[in-house]
Design a protein around this motif. Sequence first.
Motif, PDB file in Angstrom:
ATOM      1  N   ASP A 117       0.795  -1.143   0.095  1.00 46.00           N
ATOM      2  CA  ASP A 117      -0.102  -0.010  -0.031  1.00 46.00           C
ATOM      3  C   ASP A 117       0.914   1.302   0.086  1.00 46.00           C
ATOM      4  OD1 ASP A 117      -1.746   2.243   0.427  1.00 46.00           O
ATOM      5  OD2 ASP A 117      -3.053   1.006   1.906  1.00 46.00           O
ATOM      6  N   PRO A 118       1.322   1.647  -1.165  1.00 43.45           N
ATOM      7  CA  PRO A 118       2.152   2.858  -1.144  1.00 43.45           C
ATOM      8  C   PRO A 118       1.782   4.265  -0.557  1.00 43.45           C
ATOM      9  CG  PRO A 118       2.215   1.651  -3.436  1.00 43.45           C
ATOM     10  CD  PRO A 118       0.994   0.999  -2.340  1.00 43.45           C
ATOM     11  N   SER A 119       0.047   4.208  -0.483  1.00 43.58           N
ATOM     12  CA  SER A 119      -0.421   5.459  -0.156  1.00 43.58           C
ATOM     13  C   SER A 119      -0.097   5.677   1.506  1.00 43.58           C
ATOM     14  CB  SER A 119      -1.959   5.370  -0.095  1.00 43.58           C
ATOM     15  OG  SER A 119      -2.496   4.210   0.495  1.00 43.58           O
ATOM     16  N   LEU A 120       0.163   4.377   2.194  1.00 42.99           N
ATOM     17  CA  LEU A 120       0.484   4.507   3.400  1.00 42.99           C
ATOM     18  C   LEU A 120       2.096   5.131   3.635  1.00 42.99           C
ATOM     19  CD1 LEU A 120      -1.050   1.358   5.291  1.00 42.99           C
ATOM     20  CD2 LEU A 120      -1.478   3.901   5.752  1.00 42.99           C
ATOM     21  N   SER A 121       2.721   4.486   2.680  1.00 45.82           N
ATOM     22  CA  SER A 121       4.262   5.055   2.917  1.00 45.82           C
ATOM     23  C   SER A 121       4.259   6.595   2.508  1.00 45.82           C
ATOM     24  CB  SER A 121       4.915   4.197   1.866  1.00 45.82           C
ATOM     25  OG  SER A 121       5.248   2.725   2.280  1.00 45.82           O
ATOM     26  N   ALA A 122       3.505   6.918   1.407  1.00 49.09           N
ATOM     27  CA  ALA A 122       3.494   8.311   1.209  1.00 49.09           C
ATOM     28  C   ALA A 122       2.874   9.299   2.243  1.00 49.09           C
ATOM     29  CB  ALA A 122       2.396   8.782   0.157  1.00 49.09           C
ATOM     30  N   SER A 123       1.836   8.575   2.827  1.00 47.16           N
ATOM     31  CA  SER A 123       1.575   9.516   4.346  1.00 47.16           C
ATOM     32  C   SER A 123       2.338   9.439   5.348  1.00 47.16           C
ATOM     33  CB  SER A 123      -0.115   8.746   4.874  1.00 47.16           C
ATOM     34  OG  SER A 123      -0.397   9.401   5.925  1.00 47.16           O
ATOM     35  N   TYR A 124       3.218   8.491   5.641  1.00 45.01           N
ATOM     36  CA  TYR A 124       4.375   8.543   6.568  1.00 45.01           C
ATOM     37  C   TYR A 124       5.229   9.917   6.453  1.00 45.01           C
ATOM     38  CZ  TYR A 124       8.822   6.811   8.432  1.00 45.01           C
ATOM     39  OH  TYR A 124      10.106   6.788   9.208  1.00 45.01           O
ATOM     40  N   VAL A 125       5.488  10.361   4.998  1.00 46.12           N
ATOM     41  CA  VAL A 125       6.094  11.535   4.606  1.00 46.12           C
ATOM     42  C   VAL A 125       5.349  12.672   5.063  1.00 46.12           C
ATOM     43  CG1 VAL A 125       7.577  12.698   2.920  1.00 46.12           C
ATOM     44  CG2 VAL A 125       7.685  10.295   3.217  1.00 46.12           C
ATOM     45  N   SER A 126       4.085  12.679   4.079  1.00 45.89           N
ATOM     46  CA  SER A 126       3.307  13.783   4.125  1.00 45.89           C
ATOM     47  C   SER A 126       2.776  13.963   5.631  1.00 45.89           C
ATOM     48  CB  SER A 126       2.306  13.809   2.862  1.00 45.89           C
ATOM     49  OG  SER A 126       1.413  12.851   3.162  1.00 45.89           O
ATOM     50  N   ASN A 127       2.379  13.203   6.397  1.00 46.34           N
ATOM     51  CA  ASN A 127       1.618  13.517   7.565  1.00 46.34           C
ATOM     52  C   ASN A 127       2.496  13.240   8.690  1.00 46.34           C
ATOM     53  OD1 ASN A 127      -1.077  14.420   6.417  1.00 46.34           O
ATOM     54  ND2 ASN A 127      -1.230  12.296   5.776  1.00 46.34           N
ATOM     55  N   GLY A 128       3.826  12.691   8.537  1.00 45.55           N
ATOM     56  CA  GLY A 128       4.885  12.352   9.583  1.00 45.55           C
ATOM     57  C   GLY A 128       6.120  13.432   9.356  1.00 45.55           C
ATOM     58  N   VAL A 129       6.908  13.097   8.478  1.00 43.01           N
ATOM     59  CA  VAL A 129       8.158  13.704   8.343  1.00 43.01           C
ATOM     60  C   VAL A 129       7.926  15.200   8.040  1.00 43.01           C
ATOM     61  CG1 VAL A 129      10.182  13.928   6.593  1.00 43.01           C
ATOM     62  CG2 VAL A 129       9.175  11.955   7.267  1.00 43.01           C
ATOM     63  N   GLU A 130       6.830  15.505   7.226  1.00 42.00           N
ATOM     64  CA  GLU A 130       6.578  17.030   6.970  1.00 42.00           C
ATOM     65  C   GLU A 130       6.461  17.676   8.333  1.00 42.00           C
ATOM     66  OE1 GLU A 130       5.476  20.523   4.696  1.00 42.00           O
ATOM     67  OE2 GLU A 130       6.527  18.696   4.317  1.00 42.00           O
ATOM     68  N   ARG A 131       5.731  17.111   9.396  1.00 49.36           N
ATOM     69  CA  ARG A 131       5.561  17.924  10.603  1.00 49.36           C
ATOM     70  C   ARG A 131       6.875  18.053  11.241  1.00 49.36           C
ATOM     71  NH1 ARG A 131       0.497  14.091  12.467  1.00 49.36           N
ATOM     72  NH2 ARG A 131      -0.800  14.598  10.733  1.00 49.36           N
ATOM     73  N   PHE A 132       7.909  17.624  11.062  1.00 54.02           N
ATOM     74  CA  PHE A 132       9.123  17.841  11.608  1.00 54.02           C
ATOM     75  C   PHE A 132       9.640  18.903  10.659  1.00 54.02           C
ATOM     76  CE2 PHE A 132       8.679  13.930  13.471  1.00 54.02           C
ATOM     77  CZ  PHE A 132       9.328  13.843  14.893  1.00 54.02           C
ATOM     78  N   VAL A 133       9.554  18.838   9.364  1.00 56.72           N
ATOM     79  CA  VAL A 133      10.116  19.887   8.561  1.00 56.72           C
ATOM     80  C   VAL A 133       9.927  21.285   8.658  1.00 56.72           C
ATOM     81  CG1 VAL A 133      10.426  20.608   6.128  1.00 56.72           C
ATOM     82  CG2 VAL A 133      10.700  18.109   6.761  1.00 56.72           C
ATOM     83  N   THR A 134       8.449  21.209   9.056  1.00 59.67           N
ATOM     84  CA  THR A 134       7.604  22.772   9.193  1.00 59.67           C
ATOM     85  C   THR A 134       7.724  23.213  10.488  1.00 59.67           C
ATOM     86  OG1 THR A 134       5.637  21.435  10.002  1.00 59.67           O
ATOM     87  CG2 THR A 134       5.884  22.216   7.608  1.00 59.67           C
ATOM     88  N   GLY A 135       8.405  22.464  11.529  1.00 60.40           N
ATOM     89  CA  GLY A 135       8.717  23.126  12.935  1.00 60.40           C
ATOM     90  C   GLY A 135       7.497  22.668  13.559  1.00 60.40           C
ATOM     91  N   LYS A 136       6.357  21.979  13.298  1.00 65.51           N
ATOM     92  CA  LYS A 136       5.210  21.706  13.911  1.00 65.51           C
ATOM     93  C   LYS A 136       5.437  20.732  15.173  1.00 65.51           C
ATOM     94  CE  LYS A 136       0.349  20.367  13.205  1.00 65.51           C
ATOM     95  NZ  LYS A 136      -0.737  20.032  12.260  1.00 65.51           N
ATOM     96  N   TYR A 137       6.609  19.891  14.669  1.00 61.23           N
ATOM     97  CA  TYR A 137       6.928  19.058  15.907  1.00 61.23           C
ATOM     98  C   TYR A 137       8.529  19.198  15.898  1.00 61.23           C
ATOM     99  CZ  TYR A 137       2.755  16.039  15.068  1.00 61.23           C
ATOM    100  OH  TYR A 137       1.484  15.613  15.262  1.00 61.23           O
ATOM    101  N   GLY A 138       8.981  19.245  17.169  1.00 66.04           N
ATOM    102  CA  GLY A 138      10.375  19.335  17.269  1.00 66.04           C
ATOM    103  C   GLY A 138      11.097  20.635  17.048  1.00 66.04           C
ATOM    104  N   ALA A 139      10.268  21.860  17.034  1.00 69.03           N
ATOM    105  CA  ALA A 139      10.981  23.051  16.381  1.00 69.03           C
ATOM    106  C   ALA A 139      12.400  23.457  17.213  1.00 69.03           C
ATOM    107  CB  ALA A 139      10.043  24.121  16.604  1.00 69.03           C
ATOM    108  N   GLY A 140      13.306  23.386  16.418  1.00 65.87           N
ATOM    109  CA  GLY A 140      14.825  23.909  16.851  1.00 65.87           C
ATOM    110  C   GLY A 140      15.270  22.583  17.339  1.00 65.87           C
TER     111      GLY A 140
END
Length: 223
Positions: A117-140
């Motif tokens: 199910d590639p959609s789950l792997s895509a969500s791993y990035v867009s709804n997981g990794v992305e939250r760290f990139v934007t600083g929503k999670y783990g800012a600084g």
Amino acid sequence: MLTPDVPFGIPSFSLSGDQIATVLDLLCRGCDEAKPDLTAGMLEVPTTIVVRKALRRVKRTLGLTNLQIRGEHELEDMASTDPALLGRIDITLQFLHQFGDEDAYVAVECKRVHAGDPSLSASYVSNGVERFVTGKYGAGHDWGFMLGYVLALPAATIVEVVDTKIRRTYGEGAALVKQSAHALALAVLEGSLQQNGNHTIKLKHVFVDMTAAAPVPKSEPAG
């Protein structure tokens, strides 16, 4: 090797090599401990609740008194009177040198992934990794963790899809690098990302076998 009971790091967002290894080991042991309590078709949130409880049991067994495991961590905008939450991190840990600072923690975001199910792997990035990139999670923060619940093997297929999406989204410099394997992990990888364009955060990706929580296969029609 587990970290000694000694405060480390200024600023409190920093983690030592031993502390990173402790988090990795604890996540892998905790997921393995949680497996008997998982049921087929269990969704992400209840799976993570079972994992958090198992992490605390493992922590007590190992006698780790220099860290605490917190439940779902709610993020608030302290500068705003808006009561809305910014988000919820699945699992957070705090080492002794982080106690007393609500902004200092080790963030662990958990996502289900499935080789078919590639959609789950895509969500791993867009709804997981992305939250760290934007600083929503783990800012600084210097480090964050992604915990992948593998529902169907092979893990290599999942890693390939995740790595491809990360590189396409954030550039080749964000490519995942394979790390030394843990006996209870299917794969351990690491990548660096630009957070808000001006801060580098490293993410440790830990993929564990959670096939016990995989959906029940549909029965074949009679014929």
